[in-house]
Motif scaffolding. Structure first.
Motif, PDB file in Angstrom:
ATOM      1  N   VAL A  82      46.232  37.433  47.099  1.00 42.55           N
ATOM      2  CA  VAL A  82      46.067  36.289  48.015  1.00 42.55           C
ATOM      3  C   VAL A  82      44.688  36.323  48.666  1.00 42.55           C
ATOM      4  O   VAL A  82      43.988  35.297  48.715  1.00 42.55           O
ATOM      5  N   LEU A  83      44.269  37.480  49.146  1.00 41.33           N
ATOM      6  CA  LEU A  83      42.955  37.578  49.793  1.00 41.33           C
ATOM      7  C   LEU A  83      41.808  37.276  48.836  1.00 41.33           C
ATOM      8  O   LEU A  83      40.859  36.565  49.197  1.00 41.33           O
ATOM      9  N   VAL A  84      41.900  37.780  47.609  1.00 40.19           N
ATOM     10  CA  VAL A  84      40.846  37.500  46.628  1.00 40.19           C
ATOM     11  C   VAL A  84      40.772  36.009  46.342  1.00 40.19           C
ATOM     12  O   VAL A  84      39.689  35.419  46.280  1.00 40.19           O
ATOM     13  N   ARG A  85      41.929  35.365  46.199  1.00 42.95           N
ATOM     14  CA  ARG A  85      41.916  33.915  45.911  1.00 42.95           C
ATOM     15  C   ARG A  85      41.384  33.128  47.096  1.00 42.95           C
ATOM     16  O   ARG A  85      40.616  32.168  46.927  1.00 42.95           O
ATOM     17  N   LEU A  86      41.783  33.499  48.316  1.00 44.43           N
ATOM     18  CA  LEU A  86      41.276  32.790  49.492  1.00 44.43           C
ATOM     19  C   LEU A  86      39.770  32.964  49.634  1.00 44.43           C
ATOM     20  O   LEU A  86      39.049  32.003  49.946  1.00 44.43           O
ATOM     21  N   ALA A  90      35.984  30.319  48.999  1.00 44.19           N
ATOM     22  CA  ALA A  90      34.833  30.203  49.893  1.00 44.19           C
ATOM     23  C   ALA A  90      33.499  30.397  49.175  1.00 44.19           C
ATOM     24  O   ALA A  90      32.460  30.095  49.740  1.00 44.19           O
ATOM     25  N   VAL A  91      33.521  30.893  47.945  1.00 43.78           N
ATOM     26  CA  VAL A  91      32.259  31.117  47.231  1.00 43.78           C
ATOM     27  C   VAL A  91      31.921  29.922  46.352  1.00 43.78           C
ATOM     28  O   VAL A  91      32.723  29.007  46.171  1.00 43.78           O
ATOM     29  N   ASP A  94      30.669  28.513  40.509  1.00 40.98           N
ATOM     30  CA  ASP A  94      30.308  29.315  39.345  1.00 40.98           C
ATOM     31  C   ASP A  94      30.469  30.820  39.593  1.00 40.98           C
ATOM     32  O   ASP A  94      30.292  31.616  38.681  1.00 40.98           O
ATOM     33  N   GLU A  95      30.850  31.229  40.792  1.00 44.94           N
ATOM     34  CA  GLU A  95      31.046  32.643  41.139  1.00 44.94           C
ATOM     35  C   GLU A  95      32.510  33.024  41.306  1.00 44.94           C
ATOM     36  O   GLU A  95      32.821  34.152  41.634  1.00 44.94           O
ATOM     37  N   THR A  96      33.444  32.106  41.064  1.00 43.60           N
ATOM     38  CA  THR A  96      34.860  32.385  41.313  1.00 43.60           C
ATOM     39  C   THR A  96      35.445  33.326  40.259  1.00 43.60           C
ATOM     40  O   THR A  96      35.000  33.370  39.108  1.00 43.60           O
TER      41      THR A  96
END
Length: 98
Positions: A82-86, A90-91, A94-96
């Motif tokens: 969950v934290l990584v997806r949230l 925010a980035v 192209d960096e997701t």
């Protein structure tokens, strides 16, 4: 043709893992509990003493109940997802990761 996964899929999966982990941590059935170490004076020597001390040292790091350990792992994995997806939201696009 398959549909692409939703942007919320990792959050939903992470929340489900977190919930399952918390439920497992609360459940702890007695059949999966490891026996506690009795407090007795040991009179063994040599190889038997070395084997007992090694066994006791290893047992010190094992969880007292297997479902507690599995629950903790699932909860950590779910919260991390969950934290990584949230943070992914925010980035830049192209960096997701997800």
């Amino acid at each position: 043709m398959k549909n692409p996964p939703s942007e919320l899929s990792p959050i939903l999966l992470g929340t489900a893992l977190l919930g399952a982990g918390l439920l497992l941590r609360q459940w702890e059935p007695g059949a999966l509990s490891l026996p506690s170490k009795p407090d007795v004076v040991h009179r063994d020597r040599g190889l038997k003493r070395a084997a007992r001390r090694t066994r006791d040292g290893i047992a010190r790091f094992l969880p007292s109940n297997m479902t507690g350990s599995l629950g903790r792992s699932l909860a950590i994995m779910g919260a991390g997802l969950v934290l990584v997806r949230l943070l992914d939201m925010a980035v830049e696009d192209d960096e997701t990761l997800f």
